[in-house]
Motif scaffolding. Structure first.
Motif, short mmCIF file in Angstrom:
data_model
loop_
_atom_site.label_atom_id
_atom_site.label_comp_id
_atom_site.label_asym_id
_atom_site.label_seq_id
_atom_site.Cartn_x
_atom_site.Cartn_y
_atom_site.Cartn_z
N LYS A 146 6.88 20.19 10.35
CA LYS A 146 7.16 19.69 11.70
C LYS A 146 5.89 19.17 12.37
O LYS A 146 5.89 18.09 12.98
CB LYS A 146 7.78 20.80 12.54
CG LYS A 146 9.20 21.16 12.13
CD LYS A 146 9.76 22.26 13.02
CE LYS A 146 11.19 22.62 12.61
NZ LYS A 146 11.77 23.67 13.47
N LEU A 147 4.81 19.92 12.26
CA LEU A 147 3.56 19.50 12.90
C LEU A 147 2.99 18.25 12.23
O LEU A 147 2.48 17.35 12.89
CB LEU A 147 2.54 20.65 12.84
CG LEU A 147 2.88 21.88 13.67
CD1 LEU A 147 1.86 22.99 13.42
CD2 LEU A 147 2.93 21.53 15.15
N TYR A 148 3.09 18.20 10.90
CA TYR A 148 2.59 17.04 10.17
C TYR A 148 3.39 15.79 10.53
O TYR A 148 2.85 14.70 10.70
CB TYR A 148 2.67 17.32 8.68
CG TYR A 148 2.07 16.24 7.80
CD1 TYR A 148 0.74 15.86 7.94
CD2 TYR A 148 2.83 15.62 6.81
CE1 TYR A 148 0.20 14.90 7.12
CE2 TYR A 148 2.29 14.65 5.99
CZ TYR A 148 0.97 14.29 6.15
OH TYR A 148 0.42 13.33 5.34
N SER A 149 4.71 15.97 10.68
CA SER A 149 5.56 14.84 11.07
C SER A 149 5.19 14.32 12.45
O SER A 149 5.16 13.11 12.68
CB SER A 149 7.03 15.26 11.04
OG SER A 149 7.88 14.19 11.36
N MET A 150 4.90 15.24 13.37
CA MET A 150 4.47 14.83 14.71
C MET A 150 3.18 14.01 14.64
O MET A 150 3.02 13.00 15.33
CB MET A 150 4.27 16.06 15.60
CG MET A 150 5.55 16.76 16.00
SD MET A 150 5.23 18.32 16.88
CE MET A 150 4.26 17.74 18.28
N LYS A 151 2.27 14.47 13.78
CA LYS A 151 1.00 13.77 13.62
C LYS A 151 1.20 12.37 13.07
O LYS A 151 0.62 11.39 13.56
CB LYS A 151 0.09 14.59 12.68
CG LYS A 151 -1.22 13.91 12.33
CD LYS A 151 -1.97 14.74 11.28
CE LYS A 151 -3.20 14.00 10.77
NZ LYS A 151 -3.87 14.74 9.68
N LEU A 152 2.08 12.25 12.05
CA LEU A 152 2.34 10.94 11.46
C LEU A 152 3.03 10.01 12.44
O LEU A 152 2.72 8.82 12.52
CB LEU A 152 3.21 11.10 10.21
CG LEU A 152 2.54 11.66 8.96
CD1 LEU A 152 3.55 11.74 7.83
CD2 LEU A 152 1.37 10.78 8.54
N PRO A 180 0.83 -1.21 0.00
CA PRO A 180 0.00 0.00 0.00
C PRO A 180 0.86 1.26 0.00
O PRO A 180 1.93 1.29 0.62
CB PRO A 180 -0.79 -0.12 1.32
CG PRO A 180 0.06 -0.98 2.19
CD PRO A 180 0.78 -1.93 1.29
N GLU A 181 0.42 2.26 -0.69
CA GLU A 181 1.15 3.53 -0.76
C GLU A 181 0.93 4.29 0.53
O GLU A 181 -0.20 4.50 0.97
CB GLU A 181 0.65 4.36 -1.94
CG GLU A 181 1.52 5.54 -2.29
CD GLU A 181 2.75 5.13 -3.09
OE1 GLU A 181 3.86 5.47 -2.64
OE2 GLU A 181 2.60 4.49 -4.13
N GLU A 182 2.03 4.68 1.18
CA GLU A 182 1.91 5.49 2.39
C GLU A 182 1.47 6.90 2.01
O GLU A 182 1.92 7.45 0.98
CB GLU A 182 3.26 5.56 3.11
CG GLU A 182 3.77 4.22 3.64
CD GLU A 182 3.05 3.79 4.90
OE1 GLU A 182 2.34 4.63 5.49
OE2 GLU A 182 3.18 2.61 5.28
N GLU A 183 0.62 7.50 2.83
CA GLU A 183 0.13 8.85 2.54
C GLU A 183 1.30 9.83 2.39
O GLU A 183 1.35 10.62 1.45
CB GLU A 183 -0.78 9.33 3.67
CG GLU A 183 -1.28 10.75 3.49
CD GLU A 183 -2.04 11.26 4.70
OE1 GLU A 183 -2.30 12.47 4.74
OE2 GLU A 183 -2.35 10.46 5.60
N ALA A 184 2.27 9.74 3.30
CA ALA A 184 3.38 10.69 3.28
C ALA A 184 4.30 10.49 2.09
O ALA A 184 5.02 11.41 1.69
CB ALA A 184 4.18 10.58 4.58
#
Length: 429
Positions: free
Chosen positions: A339-345, A165-169
């Motif tokens: 940075k915030l998106y990385s924290m969420k992931l 599966p393709e990861e969203e990121a």
């Protein structure tokens, strides 16, 4: 964490390495890796990296055959449901839409599975002709058999690729951050070289490389720098670079010829799109200040530097690269969003992969992922037990770095497949 080289060497035969789209990248070695976390086999207090399985070894597993059969059955059921619902007057539109999406996703996989089954039947029919008395007919049958075997191998590669599966990121661009670690000025000089290496890697792939921060040291090294990298599969190809990089060499400042060990850290943050991630203005504090460092008359004369603080989390991003305050604000917002998106992931990944012992791609500062040994002219990636030579060519950010990243991606794909099969086995049990 102590690492050991994997004791099981990979097969070297033609087409034997599990690779979805990167077989061409494997020249001098064919070994290990992972997705944003490398699964390792623990033996006592030491750690051994798992062997990369060949395509044939994977397809010999009954769990994979069962999983493919499950996918076929699900496809047939969804297709039947779509055809039935389409003819009903009082149909559930949401359910119909979900079934259609599933059919479109499974269609290419099922088509490849059935083509492979068809080729297996052709081989069975052809093998019956290998016992014929006519030598010319036997030769034709052997050629046909070899052709079918080659097509089967290609289809197997295709099927494995479709199963991942393709990861969203993986579809995103990224923000790269490098920071000098232990080693003083030598660490800063090495940080500068690694930053240049990634700029070369971006150029090698035709990606854009936009510097966001660039804090230099007294003798020309880098204390800290960040850049926005944009281009097809940029995050997917860069995510395995996150972690601690170690260098062993005689520094320019060393007068007695002794080899020193220094470190620097790399963070790779996926850059979200506006659709996937939203930051509310009320949650931000934006400060302006005068830029510092080199820059001529512009420095300390205008409030062009921008610092943005995300109040709920305390995450900070700043930029002073541009003369324009507006442009600096745009770049700082890009870094903050990453940075915030990385924290969420990371939060989502930790819930899903909380059994993993090693996290790669999540800025695990305690793990040294790679050593650059200048006296021995070698680079060793500790996660995958792989050593290549020619440090200076590696630091150009071209073919050698690409080779290691291809191997990391291959092992990541294998790990993902094993997780899918494990989940399937648990459901069957």
């Amino acid at each position: 964490m102590a690492y050991r080289r994997a004791v099981n060497l990979l097969p070297r035969g033609k087409g034997c390495v599990f690779s979805l789209s990167t077989l061409c990248c494997h020249k001098s070695f064919r070994q290990h890796a992972n997705r944003p976390g490398l699964r390792a086999l623990h033996t006592g207090t030491s750690l051994m990296v798992a062997r990369l399985l060949s395509v044939d070894e994977l397809f010999a597993r009954s769990s994979l055959q069962d999983y493919l059969k499950k996918m076929e059955n699900e496809y047939d059921e969804c297709l039947k449901a779509v055809n039935t619902c389409a003819m009903e007057e009082h149909r559930d539109e949401d359910e119909l839409r979900a079934k259609r999406i599933r059919v479109s996703l499974l269609g290419p996989l099922v088509q490849s599975i059935r083509q492979m089954d068809s080729k297996h039947k052709e081989i069975t029919e052809t093998e019956a002709l290998l016992e014929d008395e006519d030598a010319a007919l036997r030769e034709l049958a052997e050629e046909e058999r070899e052709s079918c075997m080659g097509e089967i191998h290609s289809l197997r590669q295709e099927i494995l690729g479709l199963l991942i599966p393709e990861e969203e990121a993986d579809l995103n661009d990224l923000v790269l951050e490098v920071t000098a670690g232990i080693g003083g000025q030598e660490a800063m000089l090495f940080t500068d070289q690694v930053f240049d290496m990634y700029q070369g890697f971006a150029q090698h792939h035709g990606w854009t490389f936009d510097v966001l921060e660039h804090m230099t040291s007294e003798i020309g090294g880098l204390r800290h720098a960040s850049a926005s990298i944009s281009g097809p599969q940029s995050y997917k190809r860069m995510k395995f670079e996150a972690g601690v990089h170690r260098v062993q060499r005689v520094p320019k400042t060393e007068k007695q010829g002794r080899t020193h060990t220094s470190t620097m850290t790399v963070a790779v943050l996926p850059q979200p799109t506006e659709i996937s991630f939203t930051i509310h203005t009320k949650d931000l504090r934006i400060d302006t200040m005068r830029a510092s460092g080199a820059g001529g008359q512009h420095v300390n004369t205008t409030d062009s530097a921008v610092r943005i603080v995300h109040l709920p989390t305390g995450v900070v991003a700043e930029c002073q690269q541009e003369r324009s305050q507006i442009k600096n604000k745009e770049k700082a917002m890009k870094a903050l969003r990453a940075k915030l998106y990385s924290m969420k992931l990371e939060e989502e990944m930790s819930k899903r992969y909380n059994q993993r012992k090693i996290q790669v791609g999540t800025k695990g500062r305690s793990e040294k992922i790679r050593t650059y040994n200048f006296p021995q002219d070698r680079i060793t990636d500790h996660r995958i037990g792989t050593t290549v030579h020619d440090v200076r060519s590696f630091l150009l950010g071209e073919d050698l770095l690409e080779e290691i990243n291809c191997c990391l991606q291959d092992f990541s794909n294998q790990e993902t497949l094993m997780e899918l099969l494990g989940e399937h086995n648990n459901e069957a049990a």
